[in-house]
Design a protein around this motif. Structure first.
Motif, PDB file in Angstrom:
ATOM      1  N   ALA A 180     -67.179-122.082   5.009  1.00 23.95           N
ATOM      2  CA  ALA A 180     -68.265-122.949   4.524  1.00 23.95           C
ATOM      3  C   ALA A 180     -67.826-123.558   3.201  1.00 23.95           C
TER       4      ALA A 180
ATOM      5  N   GLY B 120     -69.298-125.964  -0.169  1.00 22.76           N
ATOM      6  CA  GLY B 120     -70.271-126.778  -0.892  1.00 22.76           C
ATOM      7  C   GLY B 120     -69.518-127.938  -1.511  1.00 22.76           C
ATOM      8  N   ARG B 121     -69.165-127.792  -2.808  1.00 19.91           N
ATOM      9  CA  ARG B 121     -68.411-128.846  -3.478  1.00 19.91           C
ATOM     10  C   ARG B 121     -67.036-128.398  -3.968  1.00 19.91           C
ATOM     11  N   GLY B 122     -66.620-127.200  -3.579  1.00 17.07           N
ATOM     12  CA  GLY B 122     -65.260-126.747  -3.894  1.00 17.07           C
ATOM     13  C   GLY B 122     -65.002-126.545  -5.379  1.00 17.07           C
ATOM     14  N   THR B 123     -66.031-126.205  -6.160  1.00 17.28           N
ATOM     15  CA  THR B 123     -65.814-126.024  -7.605  1.00 17.28           C
ATOM     16  C   THR B 123     -65.541-124.571  -7.991  1.00 17.28           C
ATOM     17  N   ASN B 124     -65.595-123.652  -7.017  1.00 18.84           N
ATOM     18  CA  ASN B 124     -65.395-122.246  -7.405  1.00 18.84           C
ATOM     19  C   ASN B 124     -63.960-122.018  -7.865  1.00 18.84           C
TER      20      ASN B 124
ATOM     21  N   THR C 236     -72.270-124.273 -15.790  1.00 15.71           N
ATOM     22  CA  THR C 236     -71.819-125.503 -16.466  1.00 15.71           C
ATOM     23  C   THR C 236     -71.499-126.581 -15.431  1.00 15.71           C
ATOM     24  N   SER C 237     -71.162-126.142 -14.223  1.00 15.88           N
ATOM     25  CA  SER C 237     -70.835-127.078 -13.146  1.00 15.88           C
ATOM     26  C   SER C 237     -72.081-127.643 -12.467  1.00 15.88           C
TER      27      SER C 237
ATOM     28  N   SER D  42     -73.065-127.237  -5.637  1.00 18.83           N
ATOM     29  CA  SER D  42     -74.218-127.260  -4.718  1.00 18.83           C
ATOM     30  C   SER D  42     -75.023-125.959  -4.821  1.00 18.83           C
TER      31      SER D  42
ATOM     32  N   ASN E 234     -73.765-122.207  -5.162  1.00 21.74           N
ATOM     33  CA  ASN E 234     -74.306-121.364  -6.247  1.00 21.74           C
ATOM     34  C   ASN E 234     -74.790-120.032  -5.672  1.00 21.74           C
TER      35      ASN E 234
ATOM     36  N   ALA F 281     -74.054-118.635  -2.766  1.00 23.70           N
ATOM     37  CA  ALA F 281     -72.989-117.843  -2.125  1.00 23.70           C
ATOM     38  C   ALA F 281     -72.116-117.130  -3.151  1.00 23.70           C
TER      39      ALA F 281
ATOM     40  N   GLY G  59     -74.351-118.122 -12.209  1.00 23.14           N
ATOM     41  CA  GLY G  59     -75.266-118.017 -13.348  1.00 23.14           C
ATOM     42  C   GLY G  59     -74.793-118.945 -14.436  1.00 23.14           C
TER      43      GLY G  59
ATOM     44  N   GLU H 190     -70.385-115.090  -0.435  1.00 21.17           N
ATOM     45  CA  GLU H 190     -69.258-116.039  -0.399  1.00 21.17           C
ATOM     46  C   GLU H 190     -68.953-116.544   1.016  1.00 21.17           C
TER      47      GLU H 190
ATOM     48  N   ILE I 266     -75.560-120.540   4.872  1.00 22.33           N
ATOM     49  CA  ILE I 266     -76.933-120.816   4.428  1.00 22.33           C
ATOM     50  C   ILE I 266     -77.269-122.267   4.777  1.00 22.33           C
TER      51      ILE I 266
HETATM   52  C1  FAD Z   1     -66.047-126.940 -14.971  1.00 20.81           C
HETATM   53  C2  FAD Z   1     -66.636-125.770 -14.196  1.00 20.81           C
HETATM   54  C3  FAD Z   1     -67.583-124.992 -14.818  1.00 20.81           C
HETATM   55  C4  FAD Z   1     -68.128-123.893 -14.139  1.00 20.81           C
HETATM   56  N1  FAD Z   1     -69.078-123.152 -14.761  1.00 20.81           N
HETATM   57  C5  FAD Z   1     -69.648-122.118 -14.100  1.00 20.81           C
HETATM   58  C6  FAD Z   1     -70.679-121.349 -14.731  1.00 20.81           C
HETATM   59  O1  FAD Z   1     -71.065-121.605 -15.866  1.00 20.81           O
HETATM   60  N2  FAD Z   1     -71.217-120.330 -14.035  1.00 20.81           N
HETATM   61  C7  FAD Z   1     -70.829-120.035 -12.754  1.00 20.81           C
HETATM   62  O2  FAD Z   1     -71.398-119.117 -12.160  1.00 20.81           O
HETATM   63  N3  FAD Z   1     -69.844-120.733 -12.145  1.00 20.81           N
HETATM   64  C8  FAD Z   1     -69.259-121.772 -12.765  1.00 20.81           C
HETATM   65  N4  FAD Z   1     -68.266-122.488 -12.148  1.00 20.81           N
HETATM   66  C9  FAD Z   1     -67.810-122.087 -10.805  1.00 20.81           C
HETATM   67  C10 FAD Z   1     -68.493-122.861  -9.622  1.00 20.81           C
HETATM   68  O3  FAD Z   1     -69.006-124.095 -10.048  1.00 20.81           O
HETATM   69  C11 FAD Z   1     -69.573-122.028  -8.973  1.00 20.81           C
HETATM   70  O4  FAD Z   1     -68.997-120.902  -8.355  1.00 20.81           O
HETATM   71  C12 FAD Z   1     -70.419-122.778  -7.923  1.00 20.81           C
HETATM   72  O5  FAD Z   1     -71.478-121.936  -7.567  1.00 20.81           O
HETATM   73  C13 FAD Z   1     -69.661-123.190  -6.674  1.00 20.81           C
HETATM   74  O6  FAD Z   1     -70.453-124.140  -5.972  1.00 20.81           O
HETATM   75  P1  FAD Z   1     -69.799-125.149  -4.935  1.00 20.81           P
HETATM   76  O7  FAD Z   1     -70.877-126.003  -4.367  1.00 20.81           O
HETATM   77  O8  FAD Z   1     -68.692-125.890  -5.563  1.00 20.81           O
HETATM   78  O9  FAD Z   1     -69.290-124.146  -3.829  1.00 20.81           O
HETATM   79  P2  FAD Z   1     -67.821-123.983  -3.202  1.00 20.81           P
HETATM   80  O10 FAD Z   1     -66.833-123.831  -4.288  1.00 20.81           O
HETATM   81  O11 FAD Z   1     -67.587-125.041  -2.203  1.00 20.81           O
HETATM   82  O12 FAD Z   1     -67.993-122.602  -2.432  1.00 20.81           O
HETATM   83  C14 FAD Z   1     -68.094-121.392  -3.106  1.00 20.81           C
HETATM   84  C15 FAD Z   1     -68.297-120.259  -2.111  1.00 20.81           C
HETATM   85  O13 FAD Z   1     -69.539-120.429  -1.461  1.00 20.81           O
HETATM   86  C16 FAD Z   1     -69.388-120.514  -0.048  1.00 20.81           C
HETATM   87  N5  FAD Z   1     -70.412-121.449   0.398  1.00 20.81           N
HETATM   88  C17 FAD Z   1     -70.614-122.717  -0.023  1.00 20.81           C
HETATM   89  N6  FAD Z   1     -71.701-123.221   0.566  1.00 20.81           N
HETATM   90  C18 FAD Z   1     -72.194-122.252   1.381  1.00 20.81           C
HETATM   91  C19 FAD Z   1     -73.304-122.155   2.252  1.00 20.81           C
HETATM   92  N7  FAD Z   1     -74.152-123.166   2.437  1.00 20.81           N
HETATM   93  N8  FAD Z   1     -73.500-121.006   2.924  1.00 20.81           N
HETATM   94  C20 FAD Z   1     -72.676-119.958   2.763  1.00 20.81           C
HETATM   95  N9  FAD Z   1     -71.602-119.978   1.953  1.00 20.81           N
HETATM   96  C21 FAD Z   1     -71.374-121.128   1.272  1.00 20.81           C
HETATM   97  C22 FAD Z   1     -67.954-120.951   0.161  1.00 20.81           C
HETATM   98  O14 FAD Z   1     -67.465-120.544   1.421  1.00 20.81           O
HETATM   99  C23 FAD Z   1     -67.274-120.230  -0.991  1.00 20.81           C
HETATM  100  O15 FAD Z   1     -67.055-118.884  -0.603  1.00 20.81           O
HETATM  101  C24 FAD Z   1     -67.689-123.586 -12.806  1.00 20.81           C
HETATM  102  C25 FAD Z   1     -66.732-124.393 -12.200  1.00 20.81           C
HETATM  103  C26 FAD Z   1     -66.209-125.472 -12.884  1.00 20.81           C
HETATM  104  C27 FAD Z   1     -65.183-126.311 -12.180  1.00 20.81           C
END
Ligand code: FAD
Length: 444
Positions: free
Chosen positions: A55, A57-61, A120-121, A126, A130, A132, A136, A186, A192
């Motif tokens: 799965a 979202g936006r690949g920011t993890n 911060t992201s 997404s 968040n 998954a 925080g 995760e 979800i």
């Molecule tokens: C500049 C920057 C700052 C950041 N600051 C913070 C911060 O302050 N706090 C913090 O907690 N994190 C932070 N992060 C990390 C990141 O943004 C978080 O982990 C965010 O929650 C990931 O969201 P995403 O949409 O990019 O998910 P993704 O990176 O795409 O996916 C993350 C995980 O969730 C799973 N997933 C995604 N969507 C679903 C779904 N619908 N159902 C089930 N599983 C799913 C994926 O398989 C993967 O395991 C930061 C990242 C960056 C680049």
């Protein structure tokens, strides 16, 4: 599903092959799903044929959690972007998983509400991602992370079966809490497809305080004193000497001091002075050299800008940062900070620390040049020692970023064998063929 939403070309798939961990593995296909039925239909086929599914979202993890390391199919939720309902009387919002955190906050603000998780992201991550990762941010010290701010979920399991958990009510006591199983899982237990989030009224007044300390240990001890009194700040952030040097290099004029606490207090306007005074009184102690109280929004924004610029600014220090987000009980922070200092010297590494001190959640950044094998080797040993230190202080591996691939093999340090066995058994119930995000979170 419409063929134009099933991507098969190399160029199209490339964009879904990596995340903020900078790892990259190509998937064989990417599906841009627009509803839960499409997710379920695809998962049913993948279950039958044992095709791995990641799965996205936006690949920011930062941990490699959304890298499709086993190939197969990426299910992207980015097009499921509807805010379905906002109900202020019952204090919930129902959203699809692809809604950006920042877009939800923008929709809630005019109604006088917010959803507490504030990574911060937020503008580009997404809600599904968040949840998954149990994300925080600074506000977690007072309002909690995702797991504390969720009421109900709809999801699809590894067989392609749709299920729901939780309720719209702020309390309920019916069976196992599958909602909180899924938060932080995760993408290894289910995908979800809809979330009902707990809303909180926006406080009417806020004030930021900047506290400088002569020594890092003084700041760490002040955090413990602040958290030991009844007024919980809505942010309590820590910045170490190396980070301060970066902030100063960016032209921010700061009095002398080796550590900084950025504290924010929120309350009803009539109670704000008393709340701030309580926090300031607690902060008084050895090594406090300077106090600045922000009196308007511009000053507050300036204080926060320095903190928020830190993470990207680190890139100017070294080609690579290994960003850990370890967490310890707040009272053990002085020992963590002192211990990290010892590790930096032992392994001859530059380590920069900052983060959410009110939760004991410190971002420990190992700055290295990955092309230097000595530094890369030292970093690997240092990480091992760091996790051992954290566990010895009754803390754990991650406060908010999760485990993914990066910390998977360290899980046995934090979780005993029997408990890991229970986790594996739970995974099998949700995903009998192990197709959901294989190779993540649980050690092989
Ligand atoms: C500049 C920057 C700052 C950041 N600051 C913070 C911060 O302050 N706090 C913090 O907690 N994190 C932070 N992060 C990390 C990141 O943004 C978080 O982990 C965010 O929650 C990931 O969201 P995403 O949409 O990019 O998910 P993704 O990176 O795409 O996916 C993350 C995980 O969730 C799973 N997933 C995604 N969507 C679903 C779904 N619908 N159902 C089930 N599983 C799913 C994926 O398989 C993967 O395991 C930061 C990242 C960056 C680049």
């Amino acid at each position: 599903m419409q063929p134009e939403r099933l991507l098969l070309g190399t160029e199209d798939c490339l964009a879904y092959s990596y995340d903020n961990s900078k790892r990259s593995v190509m998937p064989q296909a990417v599906a841009l799903c627009v509803n839960a039925k499409e997710v379920a239909d695809l998962l049913r086929v993948c279950h039958e044929r044992a095709i791995p599914v990641t799965a996205r979202g936006r690949g920011t993890n930062t941990t490699g959690a959304s890298v499709p390391i086993a190939g197969g199919l990426v299910i992207s939720l980015e097009r499921m972007q509807r805010i379905i309902e906002i109900n202020t009387a019952d204090r919930y919002a129902v959203v699809e998983p692809g809604v950006l955190n920042g877009d939800l906050q923008a929709a809630l603000k005019p109604l006088g509400f917010f959803w507490p998780p504030d990574p911060t992201s937020a503008p580009f991550s997404s809600i599904g991602g968040n949840l998954a990762c149990n994300a925080g941010g600074p506000r977690a010290v007072k309002y909690g992370a995702c797991r504390d701010n969720i009421l109900a979920l709809q999801a699809v399991d590894g067989r392609g079966e749709r299920f729901s958990s939780g309720a719209l009510t702020s309390k309920h006591s019916v069976g196992y809490d599958l909602t909180r199983f899924l938060v932080g899982s995760e993408g290894t237990l289910g995908i979800i497809t809809q979330a009902t989030l707990k809303l909180v009224p926006l406080p009417t007044a806020k004030r930021a305080l900047r506290l400088l300390f002569a020594r890092i240990e003084d700041a760490a001890a002040a955090v413990a004193r602040i958290m030991a009194q009844p007024v919980t700040p809505c942010a309590l952030e820590f910045i170490d000497r190396e980070s301060l040097a970066l902030v100063r290099a960016r032209g921010v004029n700061l009095p002398a001091g080796d550590a900084l606490l950025l504290v924010e207090v929120d309350a009803e306007a009539s109670a704000l002075d008393a709340a701030c005074n309580a926090v300031l009184n607690a902060a008084q102690g050895p090594g406090l050299t300077d106090v600045l109280v922000a009196h308007d929004e511009t000053q507050t924004d300036t204080l926060w800008a320095a903190r928020k610029a830190l993470s990207p600014a680190l890139r100017s220090l070294a080609p690579k940062k290994i960003n850990e987000d370890v967490v310890v009980p707040v009272s053990r922070l002085p020992e963590l900070i002192a211990g990290v200092d010892v590790l930096a010297r032992q392994h001859a590494l530059r380590i920069v620390n900052f983060g959410h001190a009110g939760n004991g959640n410190i971002h420990v950044n190992l700055m290295i040049d990955p092309s230097d094998p000595v530094a890369a080797n030292a970093a690997a040993h240092c990480l091992d020692d760091l996790f051992a230190l954290v566990v010895s202080l009754h803390g754990t591996l991650s406060g908010e970023h999760g485990i993914g691939l990066a910390k998977r093999d360290y899980m046995p340090r934090a979780i005993d064998a029997h408990t890991l066995g229970l986790m594996r058994a739970i995974k099998t119930v949700f995903d009998p063929k192990g197709i959901l995000n294989p190779g993540k979170l649980l050690p092989l």
